[in-house]
Design a protein around this motif. Structure first.
Motif, PDB file in Angstrom:
ATOM      1  N   ASP A 154       0.858  -1.188   0.000  1.00 43.29           N
ATOM      2  CA  ASP A 154       0.000   0.000   0.000  1.00 43.29           C
ATOM      3  C   ASP A 154       0.893   1.236   0.000  1.00 43.29           C
ATOM      4  O   ASP A 154       1.742   1.396   0.884  1.00 43.29           O
ATOM      5  N   PHE A 155       0.724   2.087  -0.998  1.00 42.93           N
ATOM      6  CA  PHE A 155       1.423   3.366  -1.046  1.00 42.93           C
ATOM      7  C   PHE A 155       0.486   4.424  -0.471  1.00 42.93           C
ATOM      8  O   PHE A 155      -0.560   4.709  -1.052  1.00 42.93           O
ATOM      9  N   VAL A 156       0.860   4.989   0.659  1.00 42.47           N
ATOM     10  CA  VAL A 156      -0.009   5.936   1.347  1.00 42.47           C
ATOM     11  C   VAL A 156       0.706   7.276   1.474  1.00 42.47           C
ATOM     12  O   VAL A 156       1.852   7.339   1.925  1.00 42.47           O
ATOM     13  N   GLY A 157       0.036   8.368   1.099  1.00 44.01           N
ATOM     14  CA  GLY A 157       0.648   9.681   1.267  1.00 44.01           C
ATOM     15  C   GLY A 157      -0.162  10.779   0.603  1.00 44.01           C
ATOM     16  O   GLY A 157      -0.931  10.511  -0.326  1.00 44.01           O
ATOM     17  N   PRO A 158      -0.004  11.997   1.080  1.00 38.57           N
ATOM     18  CA  PRO A 158      -0.739  13.120   0.505  1.00 38.57           C
ATOM     19  C   PRO A 158      -0.269  13.480  -0.895  1.00 38.57           C
ATOM     20  O   PRO A 158      -0.936  14.248  -1.594  1.00 38.57           O
ATOM     21  N   ALA A 159       0.881  12.940  -1.328  1.00 35.79           N
ATOM     22  CA  ALA A 159       1.425  13.297  -2.637  1.00 35.79           C
ATOM     23  C   ALA A 159       0.919  12.406  -3.763  1.00 35.79           C
ATOM     24  O   ALA A 159       1.370  12.540  -4.896  1.00 35.79           O
TER      25      ALA A 159
END
Length: 307
Positions: A154-159
């Motif tokens: 899972d790639f999680v981030g505001p970007a």
């Protein structure tokens, strides 16, 4: 490079070319700014001096292009574009993000094609590098590195670049082939198996998306590359959450000083010492980071540490 005393009341009088004689890691625009900043710098000067002593170690890599990729670029004798052009990889495939002129030409919404590199194996090893969102396909290399296992990331981030990609899922069943005719990666049995790498994009902070993450599985490992823990207050809520999970979490940062500051924040938030002490990352990016705040050696994912 900016003056270390910028924003302390008086305006800078010119470029920051006056470096601290002891550590050499910070620079000032004038003697008056250096003197006014000493009350802050005194606490870090000895530590930065020690970090500067390790410059030769940090700038040494087991690659034939080591000196050009580190010292030449670090001392601005050669640009990244020139370095890449000499090897005929400028703005090609995974290398399109390695210089400023390539960023604007990169399509963040392109599909994760696994046949887009078209480069010889000497330039794209069959267990090659990654560029996260822009080159999701390279995570198919995990099928070669960790065979016979299904992997979910899972790639999680505001970007995450666009809200339309929130929740996007990609499945990879094989890894990238180079264009060398006789390379073993041409053997289908070597590049595909019953295993699969599944990747999902989630926009937002980890602590905000945690409930969505838990719907499918509990994390076995959390990795935060180039995290900037000390630079972003939003990390504290995530760190407290991770600490409560008792799940191993590894962080990386660009230089040892950033790692040190991050470690202080992590210890303060968790009340515990690091489970994984700060150490040099053998898989750091071999091209020096330009325009850094300090003169200390700086590479992407240079140091790692964990809780």
């Amino acid at each position: 490079m900016e003056c270390a005393a910028k924003g302390r009341g008086t305006r800078c009088v010119g470029p920051a070319i006056r470096r601290c004689a002891r550590c050499g890691a910070v620079a000032y625009c004038s003697l008056s700014h250096q003197i006014s900043h000493w009350s802050d710098h005194e606490q870090e000067c000895e530590r930065l001096e020690e970090q500067m002593r390790d410059a030769d170690i940090l700038n040494t890599f087991p690659f034939t292009f080591s000196e050009e990729a580190t010292l030449q670029i670090l001392k601005e004798k050669e640009s990244r574009c020139t370095f890449l052009s000499k090897r005929s990889i400028h703005q090609r495939g995974i290398w399109s993000c390695e210089c400023s002129c390539g960023v604007s030409n990169t399509n963040h919404n392109c599909p994760a094609s696994i046949n887009c590199w078209n480069l010889p194996s000497t330039l794209v090893p069959c267990s090659g590098p990654d560029k996260e969102l822009i080159q999701l396909a390279v995570f198919g290399e995990l099928l070669a590195l960790i065979p016979d296992y299904d992997v979910h990331i899972d790639f999680v981030g505001p970007a995450i670049p666009d809200c339309s990609r929130d929740g996007e899922t990609t499945h990879l069943h094989s890894y990238v082939r180079c264009d060398d005719r006789d390379c073993e990666c041409k053997d289908p049995s070597e590049t595909s198996s019953g295993s699969v790498v599944t990747m999902r994009l989630l926009k937002g902070f980890y602590h905000d998306r945690f409930k969505d993450l838990m719907k499918d599985s509990f994390p076995h490992l959390i990795i935060a590359p180039n995290a900037g823990v000390a630079a972003y207050p939003s990390w504290m809520e995530t760190v407290e959450l991770i600490h409560g999970l008792n799940t191993p979490a590894v962080f990386t940062d660009f230089c040892e000083e950033a790692a040190h500051l991050a470690a202080c924040c992590l210890s303060s938030a968790t009340g515990c010492k690091l489970a994984l002490p700060i150490q040099l990352n053998p898989f750091r990016q071999p091209m020096a980071v330009e325009d850094t705040a300090l003169h200390v050696p700086c590479y992407s994912n240079c140091f790692l540490f964990g809780i």
